[in-house]
Design a protein around this motif. Structure first.
Motif, PDB file in Angstrom:
ATOM      1  N   THR A 254      53.149  41.631 -11.760  1.00 56.71           N
ATOM      2  CA  THR A 254      53.942  41.123 -12.890  1.00 56.71           C
ATOM      3  C   THR A 254      53.806  39.603 -13.032  1.00 56.71           C
ATOM      4  O   THR A 254      54.469  38.997 -13.870  1.00 56.71           O
ATOM      5  CB  THR A 254      55.430  41.465 -12.710  1.00 56.71           C
ATOM      6  OG1 THR A 254      55.947  40.758 -11.575  1.00 56.71           O
ATOM      7  CG2 THR A 254      55.644  42.956 -12.511  1.00 56.71           C
ATOM      8  N   ILE A 255      52.988  38.989 -12.186  1.00 52.72           N
ATOM      9  CA  ILE A 255      52.806  37.539 -12.272  1.00 52.72           C
ATOM     10  C   ILE A 255      51.683  37.226 -13.261  1.00 52.72           C
ATOM     11  O   ILE A 255      50.582  37.764 -13.148  1.00 52.72           O
ATOM     12  CB  ILE A 255      52.460  36.946 -10.882  1.00 52.72           C
ATOM     13  CG1 ILE A 255      53.637  37.133  -9.910  1.00 52.72           C
ATOM     14  CG2 ILE A 255      52.106  35.462 -10.998  1.00 52.72           C
ATOM     15  CD1 ILE A 255      53.314  36.777  -8.477  1.00 52.72           C
TER      16      ILE A 255
ATOM     17  N   ARG B  14      57.512  31.538  -7.729  1.00 50.70           N
ATOM     18  CA  ARG B  14      56.795  32.005  -6.536  1.00 50.70           C
ATOM     19  C   ARG B  14      57.159  33.452  -6.158  1.00 50.70           C
ATOM     20  O   ARG B  14      57.516  33.748  -5.019  1.00 50.70           O
ATOM     21  CB  ARG B  14      57.097  31.065  -5.372  1.00 50.70           C
ATOM     22  CG  ARG B  14      56.480  29.710  -5.585  1.00 50.70           C
ATOM     23  CD  ARG B  14      56.628  28.827  -4.380  1.00 50.70           C
ATOM     24  NE  ARG B  14      57.979  28.326  -4.260  1.00 50.70           N
ATOM     25  CZ  ARG B  14      58.478  27.758  -3.174  1.00 50.70           C
ATOM     26  NH1 ARG B  14      57.749  27.636  -2.107  1.00 50.70           N
ATOM     27  NH2 ARG B  14      59.702  27.321  -3.149  1.00 50.70           N
ATOM     28  N   GLU B  15      57.045  34.343  -7.146  1.00 51.89           N
ATOM     29  CA  GLU B  15      57.494  35.726  -6.909  1.00 51.89           C
ATOM     30  C   GLU B  15      56.700  36.436  -5.818  1.00 51.89           C
ATOM     31  O   GLU B  15      57.180  37.396  -5.228  1.00 51.89           O
ATOM     32  CB  GLU B  15      57.393  36.514  -8.214  1.00 51.89           C
ATOM     33  CG  GLU B  15      58.352  36.021  -9.273  1.00 51.89           C
ATOM     34  CD  GLU B  15      57.883  36.391 -10.656  1.00 51.89           C
ATOM     35  OE1 GLU B  15      57.150  35.591 -11.272  1.00 51.89           O
ATOM     36  OE2 GLU B  15      58.229  37.496 -11.102  1.00 51.89           O
ATOM     37  N   GLY B  16      55.490  35.952  -5.546  1.00 52.95           N
ATOM     38  CA  GLY B  16      54.676  36.576  -4.507  1.00 52.95           C
ATOM     39  C   GLY B  16      55.307  36.502  -3.128  1.00 52.95           C
ATOM     40  O   GLY B  16      54.955  37.279  -2.228  1.00 52.95           O
ATOM     41  N   ILE B  17      56.259  35.608  -2.954  1.00 52.33           N
ATOM     42  CA  ILE B  17      56.861  35.467  -1.628  1.00 52.33           C
ATOM     43  C   ILE B  17      57.948  36.522  -1.371  1.00 52.33           C
ATOM     44  O   ILE B  17      58.308  36.774  -0.208  1.00 52.33           O
ATOM     45  CB  ILE B  17      57.439  34.042  -1.437  1.00 52.33           C
ATOM     46  CG1 ILE B  17      57.518  33.689   0.055  1.00 52.33           C
ATOM     47  CG2 ILE B  17      58.801  33.877  -2.076  1.00 52.33           C
ATOM     48  CD1 ILE B  17      57.822  32.227   0.340  1.00 52.33           C
TER      49      ILE B  17
ATOM     50  N   ARG C 292      62.633  40.900 -15.131  1.00 53.68           N
ATOM     51  CA  ARG C 292      62.951  40.802 -16.555  1.00 53.68           C
ATOM     52  C   ARG C 292      62.570  39.409 -17.043  1.00 53.68           C
ATOM     53  O   ARG C 292      62.884  38.416 -16.393  1.00 53.68           O
ATOM     54  CB  ARG C 292      64.445  41.034 -16.806  1.00 53.68           C
ATOM     55  CG  ARG C 292      64.893  42.445 -16.530  1.00 53.68           C
ATOM     56  CD  ARG C 292      64.322  43.471 -17.524  1.00 53.68           C
ATOM     57  NE  ARG C 292      64.792  44.818 -17.219  1.00 53.68           N
ATOM     58  CZ  ARG C 292      64.217  45.633 -16.341  1.00 53.68           C
ATOM     59  NH1 ARG C 292      63.122  45.246 -15.689  1.00 53.68           N
ATOM     60  NH2 ARG C 292      64.715  46.831 -16.108  1.00 53.68           N
ATOM     61  N   THR C 293      61.861  39.379 -18.170  1.00 45.25           N
ATOM     62  CA  THR C 293      61.493  38.101 -18.782  1.00 45.25           C
ATOM     63  C   THR C 293      62.246  37.961 -20.098  1.00 45.25           C
ATOM     64  O   THR C 293      62.929  38.901 -20.527  1.00 45.25           O
ATOM     65  CB  THR C 293      59.984  38.038 -19.063  1.00 45.25           C
ATOM     66  OG1 THR C 293      59.643  39.122 -19.927  1.00 45.25           O
ATOM     67  CG2 THR C 293      59.174  38.155 -17.778  1.00 45.25           C
TER      68      THR C 293
ATOM     69  N   GLY D  20      55.406  36.543 -18.465  1.00 44.65           N
ATOM     70  CA  GLY D  20      56.262  35.363 -18.570  1.00 44.65           C
ATOM     71  C   GLY D  20      56.996  35.085 -17.283  1.00 44.65           C
ATOM     72  O   GLY D  20      56.968  35.884 -16.342  1.00 44.65           O
ATOM     73  N   TYR D  21      57.661  33.931 -17.262  1.00 44.29           N
ATOM     74  CA  TYR D  21      58.455  33.578 -16.086  1.00 44.29           C
ATOM     75  C   TYR D  21      59.702  34.459 -16.054  1.00 44.29           C
ATOM     76  O   TYR D  21      60.220  34.866 -17.091  1.00 44.29           O
ATOM     77  CB  TYR D  21      58.836  32.102 -16.140  1.00 44.29           C
ATOM     78  CG  TYR D  21      57.649  31.171 -16.036  1.00 44.29           C
ATOM     79  CD1 TYR D  21      56.751  31.294 -14.980  1.00 44.29           C
ATOM     80  CD2 TYR D  21      57.417  30.196 -16.992  1.00 44.29           C
ATOM     81  CE1 TYR D  21      55.655  30.451 -14.881  1.00 44.29           C
ATOM     82  CE2 TYR D  21      56.322  29.342 -16.890  1.00 44.29           C
ATOM     83  CZ  TYR D  21      55.445  29.475 -15.836  1.00 44.29           C
ATOM     84  OH  TYR D  21      54.369  28.651 -15.737  1.00 44.29           O
TER      85      TYR D  21
END
Lengths: 276, 170
Positions: free
Chosen positions: A99-100, A122-125, A181-182, A188-189
């Motif tokens: 989703t990034i 930094r959603e991967g973390i 949710r964007t 999107g962020y």
């Protein structure tokens, strides 16, 4: 077009990378490490970042490996997000990083770049925070291992760079949810992004978008695991215990972020209920 | 180890559309800038410059990339394919057949990305098609025709080689 010049190096070993860093730094140059480079190029083009020397980590085997080693999955910092999705060694990570940004960008964005991003999301973390993953860094003191949480909170020392993240094999296939949710489009962020899993009957959960940095909170987790109170009460109580300074910006107001989080936690409970 | 420095232009060799080209670049040049200004390959379009719109999409070792977010130095030792190298792609013809073009500015990016999708996933379903196409924007909003074109090309069996190189041109 990037409006300034710089030196570009692509070393083939960790030692070589550090040696270049040291020699450039001693000359008074501003040196940066580059992994995927999407953020570096964007910031440089927009005048938000300048530097004299770039050290590209994509030629270093330790940084590009993606394999099981003993009881750990070893993920090189320069592994692209699409490679993580396609290999699917760690399904929660695959779902989260999918989703990034957009698919084409994910051919360039690397997990190390995402983890060390100057942007707060930094959603991967998130999958790493809830699996007690270990970050491996290399620098003047040699190789060091540290909890991945430290990457969420602190800058690395001068010359240090992230080389790998290790996740215990026992954490790779636990039941999970990953939600985001964007504001409008799918790309999107996040207003809110969360990753959660169940281990030994307890929920582990980490968030992005709520606060300046991604986080996992023992207090919030404790409340969400308190089965003596009703679901909605539990959610309300957990949201009341979020860290202060919930993000309030052009993407979403503080109150709207809390509203969206409430909805996502309700959806998460429904998913867990459905799987029982 | 590859090195290029700020003091002067660096001469490098770039493999574009199956042919090796020697060019002079700055370390700071993006691949988009090099393709357009050094090699005259203007099919990849400058638009957002930010990796948001996909107008500059090219293939690097068969993978779609935003060439505005790639330093030319990063693309050395890789095979680069631009829209000019996909003259005989069935995706290109599918865009013509399906009228998947309005102003045309986004079209090269869509065709390059679509070509990679059809090559890598000849059995792609709607979900995957949408995921891939989210990387490209069409401000004329002709998305339905573009999606129709990609779908019609998915079953074509006269694809180019796995690197996306236009074999008919070699």
């Amino acid at each position: 077009m990037i409006p300034f010049n710089f030196d570009y190096f692509k070393p083939e070993t960790l030692e070589e990378a550090l040696k270049i860093y040291s020699s450039e730094w001693k000359l008074g140059k501003k040196v940066i490490y580059l992994s995927g480079g999407t953020e570096v190029i964007t910031f440089a083009r927009g005048g938000k970042m300048t530097f004299d020397s770039v050290i590209d980590l994509k030629g270093i085997p330790e940084c590009t490996m993606l394999e099981m080693q003993g009881d750990d999955l070893v993920i090189g910092a320069a592994v692209t997000l699409n490679r993580l999705v396609e290999s699917n060694h760690f399904p929660l990570l695959s779902k989260t990083v999918r989703t990034i940004a957009d698919h084409t960008s994910r051919n360039k964005i690397t997990i190390g770049g995402n983890l060390m991003s100057k942007l707060g999301y930094r959603e991967g973390i998130l999958p790493f925070l809830i699996t007690d993953a270990i970050a491996v860094v290399y620098g003047p003191a040699g190789t060091e291992a540290m909890p991945v949480d430290n990457l969420a909170a602190a800058e690395l020392a001068e010359g240090q760079f992230l080389t790998q993240v290790k996740v215990a094999a026992s954490n790779l296939d636990l039941p999970f949810v990953s939600m985001k949710r964007t504001r409008s489009s799918k790309v999107g962020y996040p207003i809110v992004s969360l990753a959660a899993l169940r281990k030994e009957g307890r929920i582990r959960i980490a968030f992005s978008g709520i606060h300046e940095h991604p986080f996992r909170s023992a207090v919030v987790e404790g409340i969400l695991n308190d089965e003596t109170i009703e679901d909605q009460q539990r959610i309300d109580k957990a949201i009341a215990k979020l860290p202060t300074n919930v993000t309030d910006d052009f993407i979403a107001s503080k109150d709207f972020r809390k509203f969206v989080l409430n909805k996502l936690l309700t959806e998460m409970n429904a998913v867990w209920e459905g799987s029982r | 180890m590859i090195v290029s420095n700020t003091g002067k232009y660096t001469v490098v060799s770039l493999l574009v559309n199956g042919s090796s080209q020697d060019i002079m670049i700055r370390s700071a040049d993006t691949l988009l800038c090099t393709l357009r200004n050094q090699l005259g390959l203007t099919g990849a379009k400058q638009a957002c410059g930010n990796g948001d719109c996909g107008a500059c999409t090219v293939l690097v070792d068969g993978k779609p990339m935003h060439s505005c977010l790639l330093l030319t130095m990063e693309a050395l030792n890789s095979g680069i394919t631009t829209i000019e190298g996909l003259r005989h792609s069935p995706v290109r013809q599918a865009f013509v057949d399906n009228w998947a073009i309005q102003c045309g500015y986004c079209t090269p990016g869509f065709i390059v990305n679509g070509h990679a999708l059809v090559t890598e996933h000849p059995d792609a379903e709607d979900e995957r098609i949408e995921e891939w196409l989210q990387s490209n924007l069409c401000r004329c909003t002709g998305y339905q025709e573009i999606k129709d074109a990609i779908k019609s090309a998915l079953n074509a069996n006269n694809l180019l080689d796995s690197n996306g190189i236009d074999t008919a041109e070699q």
